[in-house]
Design a protein around this motif. Sequence first.
Motif, PDB file in Angstrom:
ATOM      1  N   ARG A   1       0.683   0.335  -6.206  1.00 12.98           N
ATOM      2  CA  ARG A   1       0.277  -0.198  -4.906  1.00 12.98           C
ATOM      3  C   ARG A   1      -1.181   0.180  -4.629  1.00 12.98           C
ATOM      4  O   ARG A   1      -1.763   1.016  -5.332  1.00 12.98           O
TER       5      ARG A   1
ATOM      6  N   GLN B   1      -3.757   2.343  -3.034  1.00  8.16           N
ATOM      7  CA  GLN B   1      -3.637   3.753  -2.674  1.00  8.16           C
ATOM      8  C   GLN B   1      -4.662   4.103  -1.600  1.00  8.16           C
ATOM      9  O   GLN B   1      -5.810   4.418  -1.892  1.00  8.16           O
TER      10      GLN B   1
ATOM     11  N   THR C   1       0.835  -1.199   0.000  1.00  4.21           N
ATOM     12  CA  THR C   1       0.000   0.000   0.000  1.00  4.21           C
ATOM     13  C   THR C   1       0.870   1.250   0.000  1.00  4.21           C
ATOM     14  O   THR C   1       2.045   1.216   0.372  1.00  4.21           O
ATOM     15  N   SER C   2       0.263   2.362  -0.422  1.00  9.16           N
ATOM     16  CA  SER C   2       0.888   3.672  -0.295  1.00  9.16           C
ATOM     17  C   SER C   2      -0.092   4.593   0.424  1.00  9.16           C
ATOM     18  O   SER C   2      -1.309   4.364   0.408  1.00  9.16           O
TER      19      SER C   2
ATOM     20  N   SER D   1       0.690   4.338  -8.496  1.00  9.60           N
ATOM     21  CA  SER D   1       1.849   3.963  -7.683  1.00  9.60           C
ATOM     22  C   SER D   1       2.229   2.501  -7.814  1.00  9.60           C
ATOM     23  O   SER D   1       3.300   2.092  -7.357  1.00  9.60           O
TER      24      SER D   1
END
Length: 695
Positions: free
Chosen positions: A552, A554, A263-264, A550
């Motif tokens: 990932r 978000q 994750t980001s 990204s």
Amino acid sequence: MKAVKDDELTWIPTCCNGCGGQTGILAGIRDGEVVKIKPNSENPIGVALTWEEFQEQKQRGGRVCLKGVHAPRQWADPERLTRPLLRKGPRGSGQWQTISWEEALALLAERLEQLRREHGPESLLWFCEDHSFIHIQEEFCRAYGTPNFLNHTNICDAGRRAGFLRVLGIERPLAHLSQARVILLLGWNPLEAVKWMYLPAALEQALDQGARLFVADPVRSKTACRGHWLPVRPGTDGALVLALCHILWRDGKYQRDFVQQYTSGWDEFAVYLQDKTPAWAAELTGLEERKIEELAALLAEYAPRVVVDAWCGVSHYSNGMETTRAVACLNALLGTIDRPGGLLWPERFKLTGRPPQPNWPQIASPAVDGRGAAYPFAHKSGSYVAAREAILSGQPYQPRAAVVVFQNLMLSLPNVEKSEAALRRLDFLAVCDVYLSETALLADLVLPGTHFYERYDLTVNWTAFPSLSLRQPVVEPRSGIWPEYEWILELARKLSLSGFDLSYQQYLDWQVKQACGLSLSELASLPGAVFNRGPTCYEKWRERPFPTESGRIQLGCDWQPPGTLPNQDYPFYMVNWKVYQHTHTRSQNNPALLQAYGENPLWIHPETAAALGIGPEDRVRVESEYGWIESGVFLTEGIHPRVVGLAHGFGHWALGSRAKGRGAAVNRLLAGTAEAGSGQAILKECRVRLRKVDK
């Protein structure tokens, strides 16, 4: 698969289109008549979500719902349209002249050519149903030069799709209910609003295996009756979800390794969660803090074999997209994404091929509905509500004509009066439908539509492995009705649009070859006329990035309470829902389905009714700021005391003699707005007042 004969019937595989689920069926034919329907167990939509479960369970047979079983009644309905109709009197007068198909298409081509010449191609709007020869309609619009091709998704789950897409990069993750240990459903009733026929069985399988089910809904649906009912106030589901995220963060019980690696935005999201406490959520939702804490502990205990999911009961609010973002974030904290018993990342064939691209004109005008601008996260289906506003306002430019295929805008969009005003404002309106619907009543030209037994289509199935099904004609179209793709191709030729000199079967053949390497005839010859490719692959994020900017998940959310809340003048929430026996506004002339569910009384809590002096035999007038309806009542403790509601789809004044005058249309009460991010029609956010109707 070739037709199989037994019991004096010829059985032909195809796909149901009684709703958007596209269940595989076998149609039993005798003397050119559809006399019986049974499930097609080679089609996974009626069997199971994953490849392994499909292989195991298809021997037990597939499933088809009540609407599919009784679809032959609609096919044989003598009130179906069979000839093109040209309006002769004022709009809505019901004065028609029967004309030939040649005359109808010549007139349509003439009007569209005049429109393009005098006002530009962008002044044409094209509205259509999902899962019905979509690509040929979209490409007609591209060749003609209009950016204003719109389809059904924006009055269905566009808000849900936008929320999941922003967080996961996955537009429509699929709940693996059968293998979940804990299931939290928000505004979703899969035992009645079935969607795909594998869902009810998957939920029952999970419950038989000891899964715990929680349903957050102001109405005690049939699904809620099978588990723990959480009677939240309408539009507050996001507060519950964010409080669950808060508890996982507060207690450190989230899936830390998964969050760190995949994750980001975690640090920013954790700050956002700080004040989303159980006490905050309890005040908004009406649930007890203790129950929220207990639910969070249970989710954490059984993660990642947990499903948290929400559908239209959540996304049809002004905060629907953000609620779904919160749901996606909670699943990320629980590590459920693309794991058994969680939310699966579907892999699907793509029907994007066509014979080499013609030299179609560049479309310079923006879409009239503001997708990508006013609605930055709009689905490609556009926004019916915003397009309607453009007709009424003339901004950003004036739409002047519309073609409507299998859509009843009058009863599908919020605010009936706005829809009628917009349709009357158009210079020209053509409608194709099976019945003379409320929308068709306002048309200049009406074209009779085919029943799904009478036409071709391809369906990319919503399963956890690639699956492609063929809908094929099992009977000839009634009374010489032209299949829709045939008249669209002919219309394109009359307008001298390039790229439409092929047959529709050739068009489908190209698409099938591009998708999976088969020809159309090879697909038709497979068992059940379905091509399936397993296995189901899990945890795809280990091998490839998430399809986000990204790479990932978000994390992020900007949830707010719904914009319309009860007040002194309108003290009750008003909600609506789907029922198992009907599909939207389409099925209310089917006598078998009407026998199963013939009216949509207003649900009222007994305490609420007693305070207003309303008894079980009374009728009530329901009023909002935008309109009113009159309805019978159903007194039940299965609805929140501050909420009233009824089933969507009734209140017809056209569609057929059996549909006419049955029940009430909730759309008359709605404001007629769209969710700010996705353009999703707001179909459930409403406040009302009640009074008993004097006898």
